[in-house]
Scaffold this motif. Structure first.
Motif, PDB file in Angstrom:
ATOM      1  N   LEU A 150       0.823  -1.210   0.000  1.00 56.21           N
ATOM      2  CA  LEU A 150       0.000   0.000   0.000  1.00 56.21           C
ATOM      3  C   LEU A 150       0.857   1.260   0.000  1.00 56.21           C
ATOM      4  N   ASP A 151       1.881   1.282   0.837  1.00 55.94           N
ATOM      5  CA  ASP A 151       2.766   2.449   0.908  1.00 55.94           C
ATOM      6  C   ASP A 151       3.391   2.757  -0.450  1.00 55.94           C
ATOM      7  N   THR A 152       3.879   1.711  -1.099  1.00 57.64           N
ATOM      8  CA  THR A 152       4.559   1.885  -2.386  1.00 57.64           C
ATOM      9  C   THR A 152       3.608   2.427  -3.438  1.00 57.64           C
ATOM     10  N   ARG A 153       2.405   1.880  -3.490  1.00 56.50           N
ATOM     11  CA  ARG A 153       1.443   2.333  -4.498  1.00 56.50           C
ATOM     12  C   ARG A 153       1.037   3.786  -4.264  1.00 56.50           C
ATOM     13  N   LEU A 154       0.801   4.132  -3.017  1.00 60.89           N
ATOM     14  CA  LEU A 154       0.430   5.510  -2.703  1.00 60.89           C
ATOM     15  C   LEU A 154       1.575   6.470  -3.034  1.00 60.89           C
ATOM     16  N   ARG A 155       2.806   6.045  -2.750  1.00 56.38           N
ATOM     17  CA  ARG A 155       3.960   6.902  -3.047  1.00 56.38           C
ATOM     18  C   ARG A 155       4.106   7.113  -4.549  1.00 56.38           C
ATOM     19  N   LYS A 156       3.933   6.053  -5.332  1.00 53.15           N
ATOM     20  CA  LYS A 156       4.044   6.181  -6.790  1.00 53.15           C
ATOM     21  C   LYS A 156       3.015   7.164  -7.338  1.00 53.15           C
ATOM     22  N   MET A 157       1.815   7.159  -6.762  1.00 51.06           N
ATOM     23  CA  MET A 157       0.802   8.104  -7.210  1.00 51.06           C
ATOM     24  C   MET A 157       1.204   9.528  -6.838  1.00 51.06           C
ATOM     25  N   GLN A 158       1.644   9.725  -5.605  1.00 50.80           N
ATOM     26  CA  GLN A 158       2.012  11.061  -5.165  1.00 50.80           C
ATOM     27  C   GLN A 158       3.196  11.617  -5.957  1.00 50.80           C
ATOM     28  N   GLU A 159       4.069  10.723  -6.431  1.00 48.90           N
ATOM     29  CA  GLU A 159       5.214  11.156  -7.237  1.00 48.90           C
ATOM     30  C   GLU A 159       4.806  11.522  -8.660  1.00 48.90           C
ATOM     31  N   GLY A 160       3.550  11.271  -9.022  1.00 46.46           N
ATOM     32  CA  GLY A 160       3.066  11.670 -10.337  1.00 46.46           C
ATOM     33  C   GLY A 160       3.032  10.582 -11.379  1.00 46.46           C
ATOM     34  N   GLN A 161       3.333   9.311 -10.986  1.00 50.53           N
ATOM     35  CA  GLN A 161       3.272   8.230 -11.966  1.00 50.53           C
ATOM     36  C   GLN A 161       1.839   7.927 -12.388  1.00 50.53           C
ATOM     37  N   PHE A 162       0.888   8.253 -11.496  1.00 49.65           N
ATOM     38  CA  PHE A 162      -0.532   7.994 -11.776  1.00 49.65           C
ATOM     39  C   PHE A 162      -1.360   9.181 -11.292  1.00 49.65           C
ATOM     40  N   ASP A 163      -2.516   9.364 -11.935  1.00 51.46           N
ATOM     41  CA  ASP A 163      -3.469  10.356 -11.447  1.00 51.46           C
ATOM     42  C   ASP A 163      -4.330   9.776 -10.330  1.00 51.46           C
ATOM     43  N   GLY A 164      -4.437   8.454 -10.323  1.00 47.50           N
ATOM     44  CA  GLY A 164      -5.204   7.774  -9.289  1.00 47.50           C
ATOM     45  C   GLY A 164      -4.838   6.308  -9.232  1.00 47.50           C
ATOM     46  N   ILE A 165      -5.146   5.675  -8.119  1.00 49.95           N
ATOM     47  CA  ILE A 165      -4.941   4.232  -7.982  1.00 49.95           C
ATOM     48  C   ILE A 165      -6.193   3.607  -7.391  1.00 49.95           C
ATOM     49  N   LEU A 166      -6.357   2.310  -7.674  1.00 48.43           N
ATOM     50  CA  LEU A 166      -7.493   1.549  -7.167  1.00 48.43           C
ATOM     51  C   LEU A 166      -7.013   0.585  -6.089  1.00 48.43           C
ATOM     52  N   LEU A 167      -7.692   0.591  -4.944  1.00 52.29           N
ATOM     53  CA  LEU A 167      -7.331  -0.266  -3.823  1.00 52.29           C
ATOM     54  C   LEU A 167      -8.604  -0.781  -3.163  1.00 52.29           C
ATOM     55  N   ALA A 168      -8.440  -1.764  -2.262  1.00 53.98           N
ATOM     56  CA  ALA A 168      -9.564  -2.248  -1.468  1.00 53.98           C
ATOM     57  C   ALA A 168      -9.749  -1.351  -0.253  1.00 53.98           C
ATOM     58  N   VAL A 169     -10.984  -0.960   0.014  1.00 53.66           N
ATOM     59  CA  VAL A 169     -11.273  -0.134   1.187  1.00 53.66           C
ATOM     60  C   VAL A 169     -10.835  -0.853   2.469  1.00 53.66           C
TER      61      VAL A 169
END
Length: 308
Positions: A150-169
Motif C-alpha cells: 500500500l505504501d509503495t502504491r500511494l507513493r508512486k501516485m504522489q510522485e506523479g506516476q498515476f493520477d489515481g490508484i485503485l485499492l480495497a477499502v
C-alpha cells in the motif's frame, strides 16, 4: 499450554491483519501461546511483472500453505481475496472473520472522483478485474499496472506516476487510512473480488484442537456469503487474478449474490444476480448463468493469451 505458530506475509498490512487475528485468538483460547512466523511468497518477491503474467493462482498463499503442510506453522492468515478456488488436500479454512467494507476505492492526487477525472487520466492497478470494470465505466481513461504494498502504491501516485490508484477499502481501513479514500466505488460500478474484506484463517484438516479454537472467532454470516462467492469462483477454475468478481450479502437467511466476468479491455462485461438459501448452490447457479452467456469462452481466450 500449546504453542501455536501463526504464518503470515511480511507486508505491513498482512502483519496488521495477523496481529488482529492473534489478539482475537488469545481472547478465545487462553491455553494457547501464539507465535508469529513471517513468510515471503512469490507474489511478494516478483514486483516488476503484473500478477496475471506470473501465474495468478496462489501467488500470495502457496508458500504459506506449504509451511502448514510441512508442520512449520499451525495457522495461516490470508486475505480471503488472495485464496484460489482450490485448497490443497489436507488443509481447510477453519474460520472466516467478520467482513470489513468489501468495496474497491479510488484515490486520486487531485481529489477528483472517477466521474470528474479528465479523459486520458492514468489509473494504476495490478488487477484485471478492476481494470475491466473501470474501462467499462470510463473507456477514455488509461489503466496502467502498479505493484507493491500500500505504501509503495500511494507513493508512486504522489510522485506523479498515476493520477489515481485503485485499492480495497478494507486494507486501508485496517491500516487506519480511511481518510485517504477519494471515492468508494459502488458494486454497480465495481463488483469486488471474491472474499474481499474478509480474512481466511487456514489450518491442517486433522488438527482438531486448532479447528475447535478457530471456530470461536468464525463469523457465520460472512462465512456463508464467502462460500457462495467461492463456489462461483470455483466454476471458473479458481483463478483469483482473473477478471472475475462476486459479492454476496445475507438478509433474513436469503443470500443475494452478484457476479461478474469480463474481458480486461472492458468491452465485454457479463453480470448477473441470484438469490437463494444454500451458499454453494447460489454460487454454482450464478456461474452457470454466466457460462451460458459466454463467460467460459471469454476466460479460455484470455488464459490462452496469457500463456503465450
Amino acid at each position: 499450554m500449546r504453542t501455536v505458530v501463526v504464518g503470515t506475509r511480511k507486508s505491513a498490512l498482512a502483519l496488521t491483519q495477523t496481529g488482529w487475528v492473534m489478539d482475537r485468538l488469545r481472547e478465545a483460547n487462553s491455553r494457547w501461546e501464539l507465535r508469529q512466523e513471517k513468510i515471503v511468497t512469490k507474489g511478494d518477491r516478483i514486483l516488476d511483472v503484473t500478477l496475471s503474467k506470473i501465474g495468478g493462482k496462489g501467488l500470495f498463499v502457496k508458500e504459506i500453505e506449504q509451511a502448514l503442510l510441512d508442520g512449520r506453522i499451525d495457522i495461516a492468515v490470508h486475505s480471503m481475496k488472495d485464496m484460489p478456488g482450490e485448497i490443497p488436500d489436507g488443509l481447510v479454512i477453519g474460520a472466516v472473520t467478520r467482513r470489513e467494507d468489501p468495496r474497491d476505492c479510488l484515490i486520486t492526487r487531485s481529489g477528483q472522483s472517477l466521474e470528474e477525472l479528465p479523459s486520458g487520466a492514468r489509473i494504476g492497478t495490478s488487477s484485471l478485474r478492476r481494470q475491466a470494470q473501470i474501462l467499462a465505466y470510463r473507456p477514455d481513461v488509461t489503466v496502467e499496472p502498479v505493484r507493491g504494498n500500500l505504501d509503495t502504491r500511494l507513493r508512486k501516485m504522489q510522485e506523479g506516476q498515476f493520477d489515481g490508484i485503485l485499492l480495497a477499502v478494507a486494507g486501508l481501513s485496517r491500516m487506519g487510512w480511511q481518510d485517504r479514500v477519494t471515492q468508494a466505488l459502488s458494486t454497480d460500478i465495481m463488483v469486488p473480488a471474491v472474499g474481499q474484506g474478509a480474512l481466511a484463517i487456514q489450518c491442517r484438516a486433522d488438527d482438531t484442537e486448532v479447528l475447535e479454537g478457530l471456530k470461536k472467532i468464525n463469523d457465520p454470516e460472512t462465512e456463508r456469503a464467502v462460500r457462495a462467492e467461492r463456489a462461483f469462483l470455483h466454476a471458473f477454475e479458481g483463478g483469483c487474478h482473473l477478471p472475475v468478481g462476486a459479492y454476496a450479502e445475507e438478509t433474513g437467511g436469503l443470500i443475494r449474490l452478484i457476479g461478474m466476468v469480463a474481458h480486461p479491455d472492458g468491452q465485454k462485461v457479463l453480470r448477473g444476480t441470484v438469490e437463494g438459501t444454500e451458499p454453494e448452490q447460489v454460487g454454482r447457479t450464478l456461474a452457470q448463468q454466466l457460462l451460458e452467456k459466454g463467460a467460459g469462452e471469454l476466460l479460455s481466450a484470455l488464459r490462452e493469451g496469457m500463456s503465450r
